[in-house]
Design a protein around this motif. Structure first.
Motif, PDB file in Angstrom:
ATOM      1  N   THR A 221      27.512  18.485 -14.881  1.00 34.67           N
ATOM      2  CA  THR A 221      26.414  17.546 -14.663  1.00 34.67           C
ATOM      3  C   THR A 221      25.886  16.930 -15.958  1.00 34.67           C
ATOM      4  O   THR A 221      25.820  17.588 -16.998  1.00 34.67           O
ATOM      5  N   SER A 222      25.482  15.658 -15.840  1.00 33.58           N
ATOM      6  CA  SER A 222      24.708  15.009 -16.897  1.00 33.58           C
ATOM      7  C   SER A 222      23.316  15.629 -16.932  1.00 33.58           C
ATOM      8  O   SER A 222      22.819  16.143 -15.926  1.00 33.58           O
ATOM      9  N   LEU A 223      22.680  15.557 -18.103  1.00 33.88           N
ATOM     10  CA  LEU A 223      21.369  16.160 -18.291  1.00 33.88           C
ATOM     11  C   LEU A 223      20.387  15.152 -18.875  1.00 33.88           C
ATOM     12  O   LEU A 223      20.795  14.173 -19.511  1.00 33.88           O
ATOM     13  N   ASN A 224      19.097  15.420 -18.669  1.00 31.81           N
ATOM     14  CA  ASN A 224      18.041  14.637 -19.290  1.00 31.81           C
ATOM     15  C   ASN A 224      17.163  15.574 -20.112  1.00 31.81           C
ATOM     16  O   ASN A 224      16.762  16.636 -19.646  1.00 31.81           O
ATOM     17  N   VAL A 252      21.828  12.900 -21.720  1.00 33.97           N
ATOM     18  CA  VAL A 252      22.933  13.472 -22.495  1.00 33.97           C
ATOM     19  C   VAL A 252      24.023  13.833 -21.491  1.00 33.97           C
ATOM     20  O   VAL A 252      23.878  14.788 -20.717  1.00 33.97           O
ATOM     21  N   HIS A 253      25.086  13.072 -21.485  1.00 34.61           N
ATOM     22  CA  HIS A 253      26.138  13.263 -20.498  1.00 34.61           C
ATOM     23  C   HIS A 253      27.119  14.335 -20.970  1.00 34.61           C
ATOM     24  O   HIS A 253      27.098  14.769 -22.129  1.00 34.61           O
ATOM     25  N   LEU A 254      27.972  14.775 -20.073  1.00 34.35           N
ATOM     26  CA  LEU A 254      28.893  15.871 -20.372  1.00 34.35           C
ATOM     27  C   LEU A 254      29.666  15.608 -21.666  1.00 34.35           C
ATOM     28  O   LEU A 254      30.254  14.540 -21.851  1.00 34.35           O
ATOM     29  N   GLY A 255      29.646  16.592 -22.557  1.00 37.34           N
ATOM     30  CA  GLY A 255      30.400  16.512 -23.794  1.00 37.34           C
ATOM     31  C   GLY A 255      29.714  15.788 -24.927  1.00 37.34           C
ATOM     32  O   GLY A 255      30.230  15.774 -26.044  1.00 37.34           O
ATOM     33  N   GLN A 256      28.550  15.186 -24.681  1.00 40.25           N
ATOM     34  CA  GLN A 256      27.900  14.368 -25.701  1.00 40.25           C
ATOM     35  C   GLN A 256      26.938  15.179 -26.562  1.00 40.25           C
ATOM     36  O   GLN A 256      26.422  16.208 -26.140  1.00 40.25           O
ATOM     37  N   SER A 257      26.696  14.653 -27.780  1.00 37.61           N
ATOM     38  CA  SER A 257      25.745  15.269 -28.712  1.00 37.61           C
ATOM     39  C   SER A 257      24.855  14.195 -29.319  1.00 37.61           C
ATOM     40  O   SER A 257      25.338  13.112 -29.678  1.00 37.61           O
ATOM     41  N   TYR A 258      23.564  14.509 -29.429  1.00 39.99           N
ATOM     42  CA  TYR A 258      22.575  13.604 -29.999  1.00 39.99           C
ATOM     43  C   TYR A 258      21.688  14.366 -30.978  1.00 39.99           C
ATOM     44  O   TYR A 258      21.463  15.570 -30.813  1.00 39.99           O
ATOM     45  N   SER A 259      21.125  13.636 -31.953  1.00 40.37           N
ATOM     46  CA  SER A 259      20.093  14.188 -32.836  1.00 40.37           C
ATOM     47  C   SER A 259      18.848  13.321 -32.740  1.00 40.37           C
ATOM     48  O   SER A 259      18.930  12.090 -32.814  1.00 40.37           O
ATOM     49  N   VAL A 274      11.971  20.322 -21.711  1.00 36.72           N
ATOM     50  CA  VAL A 274      12.548  20.292 -20.368  1.00 36.72           C
ATOM     51  C   VAL A 274      13.936  19.678 -20.399  1.00 36.72           C
ATOM     52  O   VAL A 274      14.154  18.630 -21.031  1.00 36.72           O
ATOM     53  N   ILE A 275      14.858  20.325 -19.726  1.00 35.52           N
ATOM     54  CA  ILE A 275      16.191  19.763 -19.493  1.00 35.52           C
ATOM     55  C   ILE A 275      16.470  19.869 -18.000  1.00 35.52           C
ATOM     56  O   ILE A 275      16.352  20.950 -17.414  1.00 35.52           O
ATOM     57  N   SER A 276      16.820  18.738 -17.394  1.00 37.79           N
ATOM     58  CA  SER A 276      17.090  18.719 -15.949  1.00 37.79           C
ATOM     59  C   SER A 276      18.361  17.927 -15.670  1.00 37.79           C
ATOM     60  O   SER A 276      18.802  17.102 -16.480  1.00 37.79           O
ATOM     61  N   SER A 277      18.937  18.198 -14.516  1.00 36.36           N
ATOM     62  CA  SER A 277      20.191  17.539 -14.153  1.00 36.36           C
ATOM     63  C   SER A 277      19.933  16.084 -13.785  1.00 36.36           C
ATOM     64  O   SER A 277      18.861  15.709 -13.311  1.00 36.36           O
ATOM     65  N   ARG A 278      20.932  15.283 -14.002  1.00 34.73           N
ATOM     66  CA  ARG A 278      20.861  13.847 -13.737  1.00 34.73           C
ATOM     67  C   ARG A 278      21.885  13.504 -12.651  1.00 34.73           C
ATOM     68  O   ARG A 278      22.992  14.051 -12.628  1.00 34.73           O
ATOM     69  N   PHE A 279      21.516  12.604 -11.742  1.00 35.48           N
ATOM     70  CA  PHE A 279      22.410  12.107 -10.685  1.00 35.48           C
ATOM     71  C   PHE A 279      22.834  13.215  -9.723  1.00 35.48           C
ATOM     72  O   PHE A 279      23.958  13.220  -9.235  1.00 35.48           O
ATOM     73  N   THR A 280      21.951  14.170  -9.472  1.00 36.98           N
ATOM     74  CA  THR A 280      22.215  15.212  -8.485  1.00 36.98           C
ATOM     75  C   THR A 280      21.111  15.188  -7.437  1.00 36.98           C
ATOM     76  O   THR A 280      19.931  14.989  -7.775  1.00 36.98           O
ATOM     77  N   ARG A 281      21.473  15.383  -6.167  1.00 34.02           N
ATOM     78  CA  ARG A 281      20.480  15.369  -5.097  1.00 34.02           C
ATOM     79  C   ARG A 281      19.479  16.504  -5.265  1.00 34.02           C
ATOM     80  O   ARG A 281      18.276  16.332  -5.091  1.00 34.02           O
ATOM     81  N   ARG A 282      19.997  17.682  -5.593  1.00 35.99           N
ATOM     82  CA  ARG A 282      19.109  18.812  -5.905  1.00 35.99           C
ATOM     83  C   ARG A 282      18.989  18.892  -7.420  1.00 35.99           C
ATOM     84  O   ARG A 282      19.999  19.042  -8.121  1.00 35.99           O
ATOM     85  N   SER A 466      29.303   4.166 -32.592  1.00 36.46           N
ATOM     86  CA  SER A 466      30.623   4.790 -32.696  1.00 36.46           C
ATOM     87  C   SER A 466      30.492   6.255 -32.332  1.00 36.46           C
ATOM     88  O   SER A 466      29.613   6.960 -32.853  1.00 36.46           O
ATOM     89  N   ARG A 467      31.329   6.732 -31.424  1.00 40.61           N
ATOM     90  CA  ARG A 467      31.231   8.115 -30.942  1.00 40.61           C
ATOM     91  C   ARG A 467      32.572   8.559 -30.381  1.00 40.61           C
ATOM     92  O   ARG A 467      33.529   7.784 -30.351  1.00 40.61           O
ATOM     93  N   SER A 468      32.648   9.805 -29.895  1.00 44.41           N
ATOM     94  CA  SER A 468      33.906  10.330 -29.365  1.00 44.41           C
ATOM     95  C   SER A 468      33.855  10.613 -27.870  1.00 44.41           C
ATOM     96  O   SER A 468      34.890  10.917 -27.278  1.00 44.41           O
ATOM     97  N   THR A 469      32.675  10.540 -27.249  1.00 37.60           N
ATOM     98  CA  THR A 469      32.522  10.825 -25.816  1.00 37.60           C
ATOM     99  C   THR A 469      31.619   9.768 -25.202  1.00 37.60           C
ATOM    100  O   THR A 469      30.540   9.491 -25.727  1.00 37.60           O
ATOM    101  N   VAL A 470      32.055   9.189 -24.080  1.00 32.99           N
ATOM    102  CA  VAL A 470      31.285   8.106 -23.483  1.00 32.99           C
ATOM    103  C   VAL A 470      31.245   8.254 -21.970  1.00 32.99           C
ATOM    104  O   VAL A 470      32.202   8.734 -21.356  1.00 32.99           O
ATOM    105  N   GLN A 471      30.131   7.830 -21.371  1.00 34.99           N
ATOM    106  CA  GLN A 471      29.973   7.899 -19.924  1.00 34.99           C
ATOM    107  C   GLN A 471      30.426   6.600 -19.270  1.00 34.99           C
ATOM    108  O   GLN A 471      30.390   5.531 -19.879  1.00 34.99           O
TER     109      GLN A 471
END
Length: 541
Positions: A221-224, A252-259, A274-282, A466-471
């Motif tokens: 899952t993607s996260l916020n 922050v989508h799967l595999g991504q890193s941010y500062s 707080v970190i919560s799932s993104r694009f999930t019904r639950r 420029s990055r190595s992982t994209v949604q």
């Protein structure tokens, strides 16, 4: 003592060949074991490194050499890969099944990695057998060299948040579900640094500014990410300094890193992280605590809500993430000195993900090809010219339009120094996340619907990140420009681990006829040999 001698011999050979020059070395010894963990309050069998879950952090400076001797005490083969570390000229060390023989149970292998011309936030993870759902991941932090200017004042502290969804079910049960052709259930929760709700506290001094590095190490899952009452200034994405926009929450989508930079400028008390799932019904949610050192109050008030199913807000946010053209990267020259938008791509590759049923089981595919691991790593087969392991062109460079799929150890051909456009086309209703090993690429555009040549009119040809992982959003496309300046066999994969495990990946063979070490390093002397490469020798010294 015997293992120490092996490492010394390997290092000597490396130095003789001039592979890594005179840059500093950092040595690590990792023991991979099973262990009891309780991330969501339930006892599970996790995979630990030196008894730690998550594993130990790696700190390095640009161009450092990292020597990691990995001892596998599991009952099955094991590999570690290094998400975002480019392995310049050295795909031998990438730690995926297409390049590297797995470490057998009871054996060890020494990775020899240089973080060549890189800075920023990355992570490592186990790449085989759905081990990623059991642990053995950790943070990689690559600092700028002392004389290279950084486009923000030195923070007063630096924190890692390895965040990801988590299953209470053990990884080998999840693996059997996938192999039986069934979909994974919804994850049971979300972890921060291996712990559940309220399991981490980050202490800050009033008025000080701190760097938070957030990586999504999950499998589904993607996260916020957000901090109650505080804003965040984005400064870096997977090795690129960014325009320093202010956000109240960050996807922050799967595999991504941010500062991000966060200033402790609020009333002295405790606040929810707080970190919560993104694009999930639950919606899955977890928290940590931002603790002011002079606080006498615990957290209070409702947990701040985050976005859930809304795609438009996430797409808008993604388009605001841009490259800081005046900042230096790993070298003193400004990041904007490379004018990627003025280079005409030699060709366009279109990659479409799909979910075909093959032989009565659920599989996932790229342009119809569902990857199956060969009996011999593709890179070894290529080096030793072993026939029958793979065929170039076994995956097409654009989708055929059919709904079916086929099993294949798929490899796509590409030429060294070729400059190409890749379009990720997603016609499914789920968000996709793509990673390309060995490279950083420019995310020039993303939008809904079908990509056409007319879509190029909307490209950002000036300051794309420029990055190595994209949604890639549901029923949408994402386009990238990439300069193929790194010879090797490189994995292009889904970061949704069920999809990766069941075939949504392939390898890009970036080829040159040159045998010069200036273009590609030879196989390491300590390279493991397996499959049809068993008994082969890497080189005579």
């Amino acid at each position: 003592m015997r293992d120490s001698c092996k490492v010394s011999i390997v290092l000597l050979l490396v130095l003789i060949n001039g592979v890594f020059g005179d840059n500093p070395y950092r040595f690590f010894t990792w023991k991979i074991t099973y262990g009891d963990i309780y991330p969501l309050g339930v006892k599970q069998q996790g995979i630990m490194i030196n008894g730690q879950f998550p594993g130990p952090h790696i700190d390095a400076v640009t161009n450092d050499n990292i020597i990691i001797s990995v001892f596998n005490y599991l009952k099955e083969p094991f590999l570690i890969s290094w998400n975002g570390v480019q392995q310049r000229k050295n795909s031998w060390q990438d730690g995926v099944i297409g390049t590297t023989c797995p470490i057998p149970p009871g054996k060890n292998f020494t990775y020899i990695i240089q973080v060549k011309d890189q800075i920023g936030s990355f992570y490592y993870f186990p790449s085989l057998a759905f081990h990623k759902a059991a642990g053995a991941f950790g943070a990689i932090r690559v600092w700028s060299r002392p004389r290279i200017p950084v486009p923000f004042p030195s923070p007063d502290g630096d924190f890692w948040l390895l965040a990801g969804d988590w299953y209470k079910t053990n990884h080998y049960v999840l693996r059997r579900l996938l192999e039986a052709g069934r979909n994974l259930p919804m994850p049971d929760g979300v972890l921060i640094n291996g712990r559940g709700w309220g399991g981490n506290t980050f202490t800050v001094q009033p008025g000080k500014t701190y760097r938070f590095r957030i990586s999504n190490v999950g499998v589904a899952t993607s996260l916020n990410f957000r901090i109650q009452g505080h804003t965040m200034k984005l400064i870096e994405v997977e090795g690129s300094h960014t325009v320093q926009n202010i956000y109240t929450s960050l996807d922050v989508h799967l595999g991504q890193s941010y500062s991000v930079l966060v200033t402790a400028n609020k009333a002295p008390q405790d606040y929810y992280i707080v970190i919560s799932s993104r694009f999930t019904r639950r919606v899955l949610t977890t928290t940590a605590i931002l603790h002011y050192s002079n606080s006498r109050r615990g957290v209070s008030g409702p947990i701040p809500n985050g976005p859930t199913l809304n795609i438009a807000s996430s797409l808008f946010q993604a388009r605001t993430i841009k490259r800081n053209l005046t900042a230096s990267g790993p070298r003193p020259n400004p990041q904007g000195s490379y004018h990627y938008g003025l280079i005409k791509p030699a060709r366009t590759i279109i990659l479409a993900n799909s979910a075909p049923w093959i032989n009565g089981k659920q599989r996932y595919a790229v342009n119809g090809a569902s990857f199956v691991a060969p009996d011999t790593p593709l890179k070894l087969a290529d080096y030793f010219k072993i026939p029958g392991v793979f065929n170039l062109g076994s995956i097409p460079t654009s989708p055929s339009g059919g709904n079916g799929g086929y099993l294949q150890s798929s490899v796509m051909a590409a030429n060294f120094r070729e400059y190409i456009e890749i379009v990720f086309q997603n016609w499914e209703n789920s968000i996709q996340s793509w990673h390309i090993s060995g490279y950083s690429f420019f995310v020039v555009g993303m939008d809904g619907g079908q990509w056409t040549q007319g879509s190029r009119a909307k490209y950002n040809l000036r300051d794309a990140v420029s990055r190595s992982t994209v949604q890639v959003y549901p029923r949408a496309w994402t386009a990238i420009y990439i300069a193929l300046d790194n010879v090797g066999m490189w994995n292009i994969r889904s970061e949704s681990w069920a999809r990766q495990y069941l075939g949504q990946q392939f390898y890009l063979r970036v080829y040159t006829s040159s045998t010069s070490y200036r273009d590609e390093y030879p196989p390491p002397k300590n390279a493991l040999m397996c499959g049809r490469a068993r008994g082969r020798h890497t080189r005579p010294f």
